[in-house]
Design a protein around this motif. Structure first.
Motif, mmCIF file in Angstrom:
data_model
loop_
_atom_site.group_PDB
_atom_site.id
_atom_site.type_symbol
_atom_site.label_atom_id
_atom_site.label_comp_id
_atom_site.label_asym_id
_atom_site.label_seq_id
_atom_site.Cartn_x
_atom_site.Cartn_y
_atom_site.Cartn_z
ATOM 1 N N THR A 1 -15.298 -31.084 -21.271
ATOM 2 C CA THR A 1 -16.513 -31.903 -21.365
ATOM 3 C C THR A 1 -16.690 -32.504 -22.765
ATOM 4 O O THR A 1 -17.685 -33.188 -23.007
ATOM 5 C CB THR A 1 -17.768 -31.064 -21.031
ATOM 6 O OG1 THR A 1 -17.845 -29.960 -21.946
ATOM 7 C CG2 THR A 1 -17.739 -30.573 -19.600
ATOM 8 N N ASN A 2 -15.747 -32.224 -23.670
ATOM 9 C CA ASN A 2 -15.888 -32.631 -25.071
ATOM 10 C C ASN A 2 -17.213 -32.113 -25.626
ATOM 11 O O ASN A 2 -17.881 -32.785 -26.406
ATOM 12 C CB ASN A 2 -15.790 -34.150 -25.243
ATOM 13 C CG ASN A 2 -14.420 -34.667 -24.903
ATOM 14 O OD1 ASN A 2 -13.415 -34.096 -25.326
ATOM 15 N ND2 ASN A 2 -14.361 -35.709 -24.096
ATOM 16 N N GLY A 3 -17.576 -30.905 -25.189
ATOM 17 C CA GLY A 3 -18.852 -30.328 -25.574
ATOM 18 C C GLY A 3 -18.765 -29.435 -26.789
ATOM 19 O O GLY A 3 -17.716 -29.275 -27.400
ATOM 20 N N SER A 4 -19.906 -28.832 -27.111
ATOM 21 C CA SER A 4 -19.966 -27.912 -28.241
ATOM 22 C C SER A 4 -20.979 -26.803 -27.940
ATOM 23 O O SER A 4 -21.869 -26.963 -27.103
ATOM 24 C CB SER A 4 -20.358 -28.642 -29.531
ATOM 25 O OG SER A 4 -21.600 -29.291 -29.373
ATOM 26 N N TYR A 5 -20.804 -25.682 -28.639
ATOM 27 C CA TYR A 5 -21.735 -24.577 -28.528
ATOM 28 C C TYR A 5 -22.992 -24.880 -29.348
ATOM 29 O O TYR A 5 -22.903 -25.489 -30.415
ATOM 30 C CB TYR A 5 -21.130 -23.281 -29.068
ATOM 31 C CG TYR A 5 -20.050 -22.688 -28.192
ATOM 32 C CD1 TYR A 5 -20.352 -22.108 -26.955
ATOM 33 C CD2 TYR A 5 -18.716 -22.676 -28.605
ATOM 34 C CE1 TYR A 5 -19.373 -21.554 -26.163
ATOM 35 C CE2 TYR A 5 -17.718 -22.122 -27.809
ATOM 36 C CZ TYR A 5 -18.055 -21.559 -26.596
ATOM 37 O OH TYR A 5 -17.075 -20.995 -25.813
ATOM 38 N N ALA A 6 -24.136 -24.446 -28.843
ATOM 39 C CA ALA A 6 -25.395 -24.582 -29.583
ATOM 40 C C ALA A 6 -26.342 -23.508 -29.069
ATOM 41 O O ALA A 6 -26.276 -23.110 -27.909
ATOM 42 C CB ALA A 6 -26.004 -25.964 -29.367
#
Length: 165
Positions: A154-159
């Motif tokens: 997803t080309n995501g990141s942790y937050a």
């Protein structure tokens, strides 16, 4: 964990996982019509902790939209999501808009292979698990995969975006 498939109609999410060769498992359950607490229902029917089963939500700020993935037993901290996205504020998107932008129905919105790509945040708590469950793209179908694979796809990141219910 292999690419264990049951007899099921493929969804865009499952097709993407298969195409990319990502290890995943399809977990299906009988969705009860009228039950609107989709994530908790999935956790209960699949015998999993609500901390390991994640729901996909859409947030927006003006004309910008993003995906936020949080445990089904909790809520989204909308302010934290906005800050992580660099927005001044955010709100949950209208469900009809979420359906249109993702190509999935509410209760079956997968973070994977959405109709329109969106910035994606996965709650940092997912790092505590080897695998997490997210919607496989239809009600009654989850996929289990590594949270790192989910972010890569997803080309995501942790937050840190989850709040207690």
């Amino acid at each position: 964990m292999g690419k264990k498939k049951k007899a099921t109609a493929s969804t865009a999410a499952i097709a993407l996982l298969t195409e990319k060769g990502v290890p995943f498992e399809i977990l299906e359950y009988e969705h009860e019509e009228g039950n609107k607490n989709f994530g908790v229902e999935a956790a209960e029917k699949l015998g999993r902790s609500p901390e390991q089963v994640y729901k996909t939500l859409m947030v927006n700020h003006e004309k910008d939209y993003a995906v936020a993935i949080v445990p089904v037993g909790g809520k989204l901290n909308v302010k934290a999501a906005a800050a992580a996205l660099g927005w001044k504020s955010a709100k949950l998107a209208d469900p009809a808009v979420a359906q249109k932008r993702t190509g999935y129905v509410v209760g079956g919105i997968s973070p994977l292979s959405q109709k329109t790509a969106h910035p994606t945040l996965l709650d940092a708590g997912a790092q505590n698990f080897d695998t997490v469950l997210v919607s496989g793209g239809k009600r009654g179908c989850d996929v289990e995969l590594s949270p790192n694979d989910l972010l890569a796809l997803t080309n995501g990141s942790y937050a840190d975006i989850a709040a207690e219910a």
